[in-house]
Design an enzyme around this catalytic site. Structure first.
Site, PDB file in Angstrom:
ATOM      1  N   TYR A 210       6.921 -11.640   7.139  1.00  0.00           N
ATOM      2  CA  TYR A 210       6.641 -10.219   7.302  1.00  0.00           C
ATOM      3  C   TYR A 210       5.987  -9.958   8.653  1.00  0.00           C
ATOM      4  CZ  TYR A 210       1.626 -10.815   6.105  1.00  0.00           C
ATOM      5  OH  TYR A 210       0.309 -11.185   6.087  1.00  0.00           O
TER       6      TYR A 210
ATOM      7  N   TYR B 133       9.528  -6.626   5.962  1.00  0.00           N
ATOM      8  CA  TYR B 133       9.635  -7.892   5.233  1.00  0.00           C
ATOM      9  C   TYR B 133      11.037  -8.489   5.337  1.00  0.00           C
ATOM     10  CZ  TYR B 133       5.256  -6.704   2.847  1.00  0.00           C
ATOM     11  OH  TYR B 133       3.955  -6.396   2.566  1.00  0.00           O
TER      12      TYR B 133
ATOM     13  N   LYS C  53     -10.908  -0.103  -7.697  1.00  0.00           N
ATOM     14  CA  LYS C  53     -11.238   0.088  -6.286  1.00  0.00           C
ATOM     15  C   LYS C  53     -10.704   1.441  -5.819  1.00  0.00           C
ATOM     16  CE  LYS C  53      -8.897  -3.630  -5.998  1.00  0.00           C
ATOM     17  NZ  LYS C  53      -8.046  -4.776  -5.536  1.00  0.00           N
TER      18      LYS C  53
ATOM     19  N   GLY D 223      -8.187  -5.411   0.250  1.00  0.00           N
ATOM     20  CA  GLY D 223      -8.290  -5.583  -1.189  1.00  0.00           C
ATOM     21  C   GLY D 223      -8.283  -7.029  -1.615  1.00  0.00           C
ATOM     22  N   ASP D 224      -7.504  -7.867  -0.916  1.00  0.00           N
ATOM     23  CA  ASP D 224      -7.436  -9.285  -1.267  1.00  0.00           C
ATOM     24  C   ASP D 224      -8.784  -9.969  -1.083  1.00  0.00           C
ATOM     25  OD1 ASP D 224      -4.704  -8.739  -1.495  1.00  0.00           O
ATOM     26  OD2 ASP D 224      -4.290  -9.424   0.553  1.00  0.00           O
TER      27      ASP D 224
END
Length: 298
Positions: free
Chosen positions: A87, A100, A223, A256-257
């Site tokens: 990507y 991607y 979140k 977020g990861d």
């Protein structure tokens, strides 16, 4: 006794833009990013492993070496006629978009390698995402969830980030169906409200939280980017945590990861829910101040 957390998904070649022009090659992917940050946030007596698919080509070998070099145990399905996905990141005002190339990715076959999940024991953790479910071959999706359900039944904690990506699904109804099937085999869910509201029509974060609780998720952490996090663990009272805002994010890739990693690390260490969430917010705040998915800021 050493506990193990097994992240499941797709690690890809990442092409990240550089200030001087051109791109730098690395390796990343949503669940792998979380595994990478988990390795930096968990004590040494936790093993962090990663289940994905690879080919037999040079790029697959390079990615395998990268995973091992990060202190993460590779749990790999080798598919000789496939390779790893790629990507490319585009940035505008700190916000990223992606292009991607993953149609021949070996990771699409990962559900055909259930042994690493079957080997997990009580006290271990399996972590996967909506992207994991989306990218595996459609005929393998239920088998993956059945394997995770069996692991959960024997005492493995299953954590799930819905990570809604409509372009990976044939349609919205298919995405909704599989996301909630995946949630139903999970103990922990880590949804992002903006995406959930768009896809499921949730009126507020409380609605998102309740929807995941209603399918049996014990701990739900909703979140919401720079806005308050809403969470509840079991029958305890819901908690709200306000993140420290980053006034000038450089790159929101892996925001977020990395939150998920620091939250899970704190939660697995037995920290109060609000403290684990605050740790997730703090790490995410640091990560978005740098370019690329994997930033050594811990």
């Amino acid at each position: 006794m050493t506990n193990k957390i097994l992240a499941i998904g797709e690690c890809m070649v990442e092409m990240a833009p550089q200030a001087q022009g051109g791109y730098a090659m690395g390796f990343a992917g949503d669940t792998f990013n979380t595994a990478w940050y988990l390795r930096k946030n968990l004590p040494a007596d936790w093993e962090v492993a990663y289940l994905t698919g690879v080919g037999t080509d040079a790029m697959s070998e390079q990615m395998t070496n990268f995973i091992s070099g990060a202190g993460i145990t590779p749990e790999l399905l080798t598919v000789p006629d496939r390779t790893v996905g790629l990507y490319m990141i585009s940035l505008k005002d700190g916000e990223r978009s992606f292009s991607y190339w993953r149609s021949v990715a070996a990771a699409r076959k990962l559900a055909q390698h259930p042994a690493p999940i079957d080997a997990l024991e009580k006290g271990d953790v399996a972590y996967f995402s909506g992207i994991t479910v989306a990218i595996v071959e459609p005929e393998d999706r239920q088998a993956l969830l059945d394997t995770l359900s069996a692991a959960r039944a024997r005492g493995v904690t299953v954590a799930f980030d819905p990570n809604l990506r409509p372009r990976l699904w044939a349609g919205t109804d298919e995405m909704r169906d599989w996301i909630m099937k995946a949630a139903a085999v999970s103990d922990i869910a880590l949804p992002s409200f903006e995406d959930e509201a768009t896809v499921f029509g949730d009126a507020d974060k409380a609605a998102t939280l309740a929807r995941y609780q209603n399918v049996g998720v014990t701990c739900v952490v909703v979140k919401d980017g720079p806005d308050d996090v809403l969470a509840q663990n079991g029958s305890a009272a819901p908690v709200t945590v306000s993140p420290v805002l980053n006034p000038a994010p450089v790159d929101t890739t892996a925001a977020g990861d990395s939150f998920n990693a620091a939250f899970l690390a704190g939660h697995l260490r037995g920290e109060y829910l609000s403290l684990a969430i605050a740790a997730g917010c703090a790490l995410s705040h640091k990560v978005v101040s740098h370019k690329g998915a994997l930033v050594d800021v811990t």
